[in-house]
Write a protein that holds these residues in place. Structure first.
Motif, mmCIF file in Angstrom:
data_model
loop_
_atom_site.group_PDB
_atom_site.id
_atom_site.type_symbol
_atom_site.label_atom_id
_atom_site.label_comp_id
_atom_site.label_asym_id
_atom_site.label_seq_id
_atom_site.Cartn_x
_atom_site.Cartn_y
_atom_site.Cartn_z
ATOM 1 N N TYR A 153 0.835 -1.198 0.000
ATOM 2 C CA TYR A 153 0.000 0.000 0.000
ATOM 3 C C TYR A 153 0.869 1.248 0.000
ATOM 4 O O TYR A 153 1.984 1.242 0.526
ATOM 5 C CB TYR A 153 -0.891 0.041 1.249
ATOM 6 C CG TYR A 153 -1.876 -1.092 1.323
ATOM 7 C CD1 TYR A 153 -3.117 -0.992 0.707
ATOM 8 C CD2 TYR A 153 -1.560 -2.262 1.998
ATOM 9 C CE1 TYR A 153 -4.024 -2.044 0.772
ATOM 10 C CE2 TYR A 153 -2.463 -3.314 2.065
ATOM 11 C CZ TYR A 153 -3.689 -3.198 1.451
ATOM 12 O OH TYR A 153 -4.580 -4.229 1.509
ATOM 13 N N THR A 211 5.567 3.528 1.551
ATOM 14 C CA THR A 211 4.930 2.300 1.098
ATOM 15 C C THR A 211 5.230 1.230 2.131
ATOM 16 O O THR A 211 6.280 1.246 2.774
ATOM 17 C CB THR A 211 5.432 1.831 -0.286
ATOM 18 O OG1 THR A 211 6.832 1.561 -0.214
ATOM 19 C CG2 THR A 211 5.142 2.853 -1.357
ATOM 20 N N MET A 254 -3.831 -2.420 7.865
ATOM 21 C CA MET A 254 -4.046 -1.247 7.013
ATOM 22 C C MET A 254 -5.333 -0.534 7.427
ATOM 23 O O MET A 254 -5.359 0.680 7.560
ATOM 24 C CB MET A 254 -4.112 -1.676 5.543
ATOM 25 C CG MET A 254 -4.254 -0.536 4.550
ATOM 26 S SD MET A 254 -5.951 -0.021 4.194
ATOM 27 C CE MET A 254 -6.668 -1.504 3.554
ATOM 28 N N ILE A 274 -4.880 5.938 2.182
ATOM 29 C CA ILE A 274 -4.102 4.727 1.913
ATOM 30 C C ILE A 274 -4.726 4.073 0.693
ATOM 31 O O ILE A 274 -5.948 3.939 0.609
ATOM 32 C CB ILE A 274 -4.143 3.742 3.105
ATOM 33 C CG1 ILE A 274 -3.586 4.396 4.367
ATOM 34 C CG2 ILE A 274 -3.370 2.468 2.764
ATOM 35 C CD1 ILE A 274 -3.722 3.533 5.614
ATOM 36 N N GLU A 275 -3.877 3.678 -0.253
ATOM 37 C CA GLU A 275 -4.388 3.004 -1.447
ATOM 38 C C GLU A 275 -3.433 1.885 -1.844
ATOM 39 O O GLU A 275 -2.246 1.923 -1.508
ATOM 40 C CB GLU A 275 -4.565 3.982 -2.603
ATOM 41 C CG GLU A 275 -3.290 4.584 -3.113
ATOM 42 C CD GLU A 275 -3.528 5.574 -4.245
ATOM 43 O OE1 GLU A 275 -2.614 5.725 -5.056
ATOM 44 O OE2 GLU A 275 -4.601 6.184 -4.313
ATOM 45 N N PRO A 276 -3.948 0.880 -2.557
ATOM 46 C CA PRO A 276 -3.063 -0.196 -3.023
ATOM 47 C C PRO A 276 -1.984 0.365 -3.947
ATOM 48 O O PRO A 276 -2.243 1.275 -4.736
ATOM 49 C CB PRO A 276 -3.994 -1.130 -3.795
ATOM 50 C CG PRO A 276 -5.365 -0.809 -3.308
ATOM 51 C CD PRO A 276 -5.336 0.648 -2.928
ATOM 52 N N ASN A 277 -0.788 -0.155 -3.821
ATOM 53 C CA ASN A 277 0.306 0.232 -4.710
ATOM 54 C C ASN A 277 0.119 -0.535 -6.012
ATOM 55 O O ASN A 277 0.020 -1.756 -6.003
ATOM 56 C CB ASN A 277 1.649 -0.116 -4.070
ATOM 57 C CG ASN A 277 2.818 0.446 -4.839
ATOM 58 O OD1 ASN A 277 2.666 1.318 -5.682
ATOM 59 N ND2 ASN A 277 3.999 -0.055 -4.546
#
Length: 100
Positions: free
Chosen positions: A18, A60, A68, A80-83
């Motif tokens: 993330y 990250t 999370m 927060i977001e997925p990488n």
């Protein structure tokens, strides 16, 4: 043009990578302290990979989804977001059909 979205691959232990973006008004000291706390409190629930201090402040980390979720409501975090990796490329298209 073709764009493809590749989410971070599962690590076999239900973790994913993330991007954690911190609020713009966070000081360097607050950021360092928060990351140190994440590293210390998370145990195996999160592994911080790299930090960002240029265009935006954040880091990250490979985290379990439950950990999370526990971070999302912290007042220092913007989101927060997925990488993900985005690849853009050109696709050869056949020539157009002649029109009569």
């Amino acid at each position: 043009m073709l764009a493809t979205d590749f989410p971070s691959a599962p690590q076999g232990d239900d973790t994913a990578t993330y991007i954690v973006r911190l609020r713009d008004n966070v000081t360097q000291y607050e950021m360092s302290s928060f990351i140190r706390d994440v590293k210390g409190q998370a145990g195996t629930a999160a592994i911080v990979n790299c930090t960002f201090t240029g265009v935006f402040k954040g880091f990250t980390a490979r985290m379990k989804p439950a950990y999370m979720q526990s971070l999302k409501d912290h007042n220092i975090i913007r989101y927060i977001e997925p990488n993900r990796v985005f690849r853009v490329g050109f696709v050869d298209a056949p020539p157009p059909e002649p029109q009569n």
